[in-house]
Design an enzyme around this catalytic site. Structure first.
Site, PDB file in Angstrom:
ATOM      1  N   HIS A  39       0.864  -1.180   0.000  1.00  0.00           N
ATOM      2  CA  HIS A  39       0.000   0.000   0.000  1.00  0.00           C
ATOM      3  C   HIS A  39       0.903   1.233   0.000  1.00  0.00           C
ATOM      4  O   HIS A  39       1.300   1.716   1.058  1.00  0.00           O
ATOM      5  CB  HIS A  39      -0.895  -0.009   1.238  1.00  0.00           C
ATOM      6  CG  HIS A  39      -1.905   1.092   1.267  1.00  0.00           C
ATOM      7  ND1 HIS A  39      -2.995   1.078   2.103  1.00  0.00           N
ATOM      8  CD2 HIS A  39      -2.007   2.254   0.554  1.00  0.00           C
ATOM      9  CE1 HIS A  39      -3.715   2.172   1.915  1.00  0.00           C
ATOM     10  NE2 HIS A  39      -3.129   2.900   0.985  1.00  0.00           N
ATOM     11  N   GLU A  50      -2.510  -1.627  -3.305  1.00  0.00           N
ATOM     12  CA  GLU A  50      -3.649  -1.152  -2.523  1.00  0.00           C
ATOM     13  C   GLU A  50      -3.524   0.346  -2.379  1.00  0.00           C
ATOM     14  O   GLU A  50      -2.433   0.870  -2.107  1.00  0.00           O
ATOM     15  CB  GLU A  50      -3.626  -1.827  -1.143  1.00  0.00           C
ATOM     16  CG  GLU A  50      -4.669  -1.350  -0.174  1.00  0.00           C
ATOM     17  CD  GLU A  50      -4.548  -2.030   1.175  1.00  0.00           C
ATOM     18  OE1 GLU A  50      -5.205  -1.551   2.131  1.00  0.00           O
ATOM     19  OE2 GLU A  50      -3.820  -3.033   1.292  1.00  0.00           O
ATOM     20  N   HIS A  78      -7.211  -8.053   7.195  1.00  0.00           N
ATOM     21  CA  HIS A  78      -7.000  -7.143   8.318  1.00  0.00           C
ATOM     22  C   HIS A  78      -7.051  -7.927   9.615  1.00  0.00           C
ATOM     23  O   HIS A  78      -8.070  -8.522   9.972  1.00  0.00           O
ATOM     24  CB  HIS A  78      -8.025  -6.007   8.371  1.00  0.00           C
ATOM     25  CG  HIS A  78      -7.426  -4.728   8.890  1.00  0.00           C
ATOM     26  ND1 HIS A  78      -6.774  -3.832   8.085  1.00  0.00           N
ATOM     27  CD2 HIS A  78      -7.358  -4.232  10.143  1.00  0.00           C
ATOM     28  CE1 HIS A  78      -6.344  -2.812   8.809  1.00  0.00           C
ATOM     29  NE2 HIS A  78      -6.675  -3.039  10.077  1.00  0.00           N
TER      30      HIS A  78
END
Length: 250
Positions: A46, A78, A200
């Site tokens: 990310h 991401e 997550h």
């Protein structure tokens, strides 16, 4: 059990550790290579605007390593679909792009898209990413009403935010309630012909119950828990531990 992995290792934390010093180690590409050699499906990163962990240069280096040295493995980018991120996606053409609704100041992705506000944006960026040959995924809350909206936006996949589930003690009443939300959301996504990803705060302890209830999950993206394990067991052994938790190896 299958030999095909669903584990995508997020190496943001490796980059964050490296960035504490003006040194080239720990190497993001080297540790990503260890994870891939050990059986991971792919690598997720990310790249945030402030480059507090993954840098744009990391993305290019990872793409070069993965696409040239690891045939069949994947790179997932991401990020929030602003112009800078979309430019990076167009240039790198990762296997998958996960669009998340993050504010740049957030420490991590902690909620899914508000489709009532962002549907037009999502339709546009998904269409553009698909024109580049990039598979698309949208980050959604564990809510069975959300997959249909993701399908309307044109996404190929959804990634269910599993943070509330991961925050509960394993097998506690609260975790069972959160697990039920995840399963119902996954089932709704499958009914919409969307591939289901999850990510997550997933760990080797809470993954088995999720996979048992939703064995059709196509990918799990794991960074924080994986890196915490890797400090104890090493990158290669941590891949094996997570693949065992996924029921992929004995």
């Amino acid at each position: 059990m299958t030999s095909t992995s669903r584990l995508s290792v997020n190496v943001n934390a490796v980059a964050m550790l490296r960035n504490r010093r003006d040194l080239p180690w720990p190497s993001v590409t080297n540790l990503a290579s260890i994870a891939l050699n050990a059986g991971a499906k792919g690598i997720t990163v990310h790249p945030r605007p402030d480059e507090r962990h993954i840098r744009r240069t990391d993305v290019h280096e990872l793409a070069n390593v993965i696409f040239n040295q690891f045939q069949g493995k994947e790179l997932c980018l991401e990020g929030y679909p602003d112009n800078n991120f979309l430019d990076l996606v167009e240039t790198v053409k990762p296997s998958q792009v996960l669009f998340v609704p993050d504010d740049p100041s957030q420490t991590t992705s902690d909620h899914g898209w508000d489709f009532s506000t962002h549907m037009d944006l999502l339709k546009d960026v998904i269409s553009v990413a698909k024109s580049w040959g990039v598979r698309t995924s949208l980050f959604i809350n564990p809510d069975e009403s959300q997959p249909e909206l993701a399908a309307q936006a044109g996404s190929d996949r959804i990634e269910i935010f599993t943070g509330p589930y991961g925050a509960c003690p394993v097998a506690s009443p609260a975790s069972l309630l959160e697990l039920e939300k995840l399963v119902k959301t996954a089932e709704a996504a499958r009914d919409c012909n969307l591939t289901v990803n999850a990510g997550h705060d997933l760990t080797v302890d809470n993954l088995p119950a999720l996979i048992q209830r939703a064995p059709y999950i196509g990918e799990v993206s794991i960074g924080h828990g994986f890196t915490a394990d890797a400090l104890i067991f090493g990158f290669a052994e941590s891949v094996k531990r997570y693949r065992k938790a996924l029921g992929e190896i004995g």
